[in-house]
Design an enzyme around this catalytic site. Structure first.
Site, PDB file in Angstrom:
ATOM      1  N   THR A  97       0.863  -1.183   0.000  1.00  0.00           N
ATOM      2  CA  THR A  97       0.000   0.000   0.000  1.00  0.00           C
ATOM      3  C   THR A  97       0.895   1.227   0.000  1.00  0.00           C
ATOM      4  OG1 THR A  97      -1.737  -1.148   1.216  1.00  0.00           O
ATOM      5  CG2 THR A  97      -1.815   1.246   1.215  1.00  0.00           C
ATOM      6  N   LYS A 172      -7.889   1.008  -2.354  1.00  0.00           N
ATOM      7  CA  LYS A 172      -7.387   0.446  -1.103  1.00  0.00           C
ATOM      8  C   LYS A 172      -7.426   1.491   0.013  1.00  0.00           C
ATOM      9  CE  LYS A 172      -5.325  -2.251   1.876  1.00  0.00           C
ATOM     10  NZ  LYS A 172      -3.964  -2.766   1.712  1.00  0.00           N
TER      11      LYS A 172
END
Length: 295
Positions: A97, A172
Site C-alpha cells: 500500500t 485500497k
C-alpha cells in the site's frame, strides 16, 4: 510459453501469497533480504536470486510486497532495480500500500522502458492469503490486467480492475479508511459498554457474529454513486428505513452516554451524517437533536 513469475518480499503477507503462486504455477523466482525467509521456498522448488535486477531478467511478471514507498521505489527503479534489466512487456505489480502519486511516478518511469506498472494492493491479511481468499484492487492498463488476472487468482478470491494505474491504490485507501474509522468507532462503543457495566469481550463476540451475517458496513455499499436519491428511486425506501433505525439507535446510545458521562463524538457525527450519507437526507430524530444542540 509459460509465464515466468518473480516475487520480491517474503514477509507476513508476501510469503503466503508467493507460496500460493508457487503451488499454482509450479515454479517461481524469489528475493528477500532475509535468507531465512527464502529457505522454505528453495526447499519447495523456487529459484533464489541475488537482487532485483537478476529477478527481472528471468521474469515476465514481478510481484512486489515490501514495506513502503521508499522500498518500492528502490526495488523498481534503484541502481540494481527491476528496471535495470526488465525487458519490454514485463509487468511489475506492487502489492504494497503506497501513495497513488508514487504509483503514477513509477508508471512513467516503467513506460520509458516499455514496462507495464501495476498497483495491486490487497485486502484480507495473511490469513486471507493462506486461504487464497484475498481481494486485489488493480490499477492497470487493460493489457496489463489481462496478463496478471489469472496468476493473481492463485492467492485471491476477488480480483477487481479498479481503473488505470493509481486507481487500485485509491480504492485500497478508501477501503482502509472505512476499516480504521470503524476500529475507532469500535473503541467508542467499548467505552460506552464498559461504562454501562457490560463485558466488552462478550460484546465483541456479538459484533463478530452479527457482522458475519449482515456484512457490516459493506451491506449498504451497493449504489454506483453517492448523490442524493430521488423519492422514486428503488433504494429510497430501503435507505430511509436504515436511516430511521440508525437515528433511533444512535440517539438512544447518545442518551445513555450522557447519563454515564461518556463522550461519543463519532456517534454525534454519525447521527448528523447518516441520512445525508445514505442519500435520503436528514431524518426527524437527527433534525430534532440538531435543533436541541443549537444555542
Amino acid at each position: 510459453m509459460t509465464t515466468r513469475i518473480g516475487y520480491i518480499g517474503l514477509g507476513n503477507m508476501g510469503a503466503p501469497m508467493a507460496l500460493r503462486l508457487l503451488d499454482h504455477i509450479g515454479s517461481l523466482s524469489v528475493l528477500d533480504t532475509n535468507p531465512d525467509a527464502v529457505t522454505p521456498f528453495i526447499e519447495a522448488g523456487a529459484r533464489p536470486v541475488s537482487n532485483a535486477a537478476e529477478l527481472a531478467s528471468v521474469s515476465d511478471i514481478v510481484c512486489v510486497t515490501v514495506l513502503d514507498d521508499a522500498q518500492v521505489r528502490d526495488v523498481v527503479a534503484g541502481p540494481d532495480g527491476l528496471l535495470s534489466t526488465a525487458k519490454p512487456g514485463t509487468v511489475i505489480a506492487v502489492h504494497s500500500t503506497i501513495s497513488d502519486t508514487t504509483a503514477l511516478d513509477l508508471e512513467t518511469q516503467c513506460a520509458s522502458h516499455g514496462v507495464e506498472f501495476v498497483d495491486a494492493p490487497v485486502s484480507g491479511g495473511a490469513a486471507g492469503a493462506k486461504k487464497a481468499a484475498l481481494a486485489v484492487m488493480v490499477g492497470a492498463s487493460d493489457e496489463a490486467f489481462e496478463k496478471i488476472r489469472e496468476p493473481f487468482r492463485a492467492f485471491a478470491a476477488l480480483v477487481v480492475h479498479a481503473g488505470p494505474v493509481g486507481a487500485g491504490t485509491r480504492m485500497k485507501l478508501a477501503r482502509n479508511l472505512l476499516h480504521f474509522v470503524s476500529f475507532t468507532a469500535a473503541t467508542e462503543a467499548q467505552r460506552l459498554a464498559e461504562a454501562a457495566g457490560i463485558d466488552i469481550t462478550e460484546l465483541g463476540k456479538v459484533v463478530r457474529h452479527t457482522d458475519s451475517i449482515t456484512g457490516g458496513a459493506g451491506s449498504i455499499m451497493w449504489r454506483d454513486n453517492t448523490s442524493a436519491l430521488e423519492p422514486d428511486d428503488s433504494w429510497f425506501p430501503i435507505f430511509s428505513h436504515v436511516r430511521a433505525l440508525g437515528e433511533k439507535d444512535l440517539a438512544l446510545a447518545m442518551a445513555l452516554g450522557d447519563r454515564l458521562d461518556v463522550d461519543l463524538p463519532l456517534a454525534t457525527r454519525a447521527l448528523a451524517g447518516l441520512g445525508p450519507g445514505l442519500g435520503v437526507g436528514i431524518g426527524d430524530i437527527a433534525r430534532t437533536h440538531s435543533m436541541e444542540e443549537q444555542p
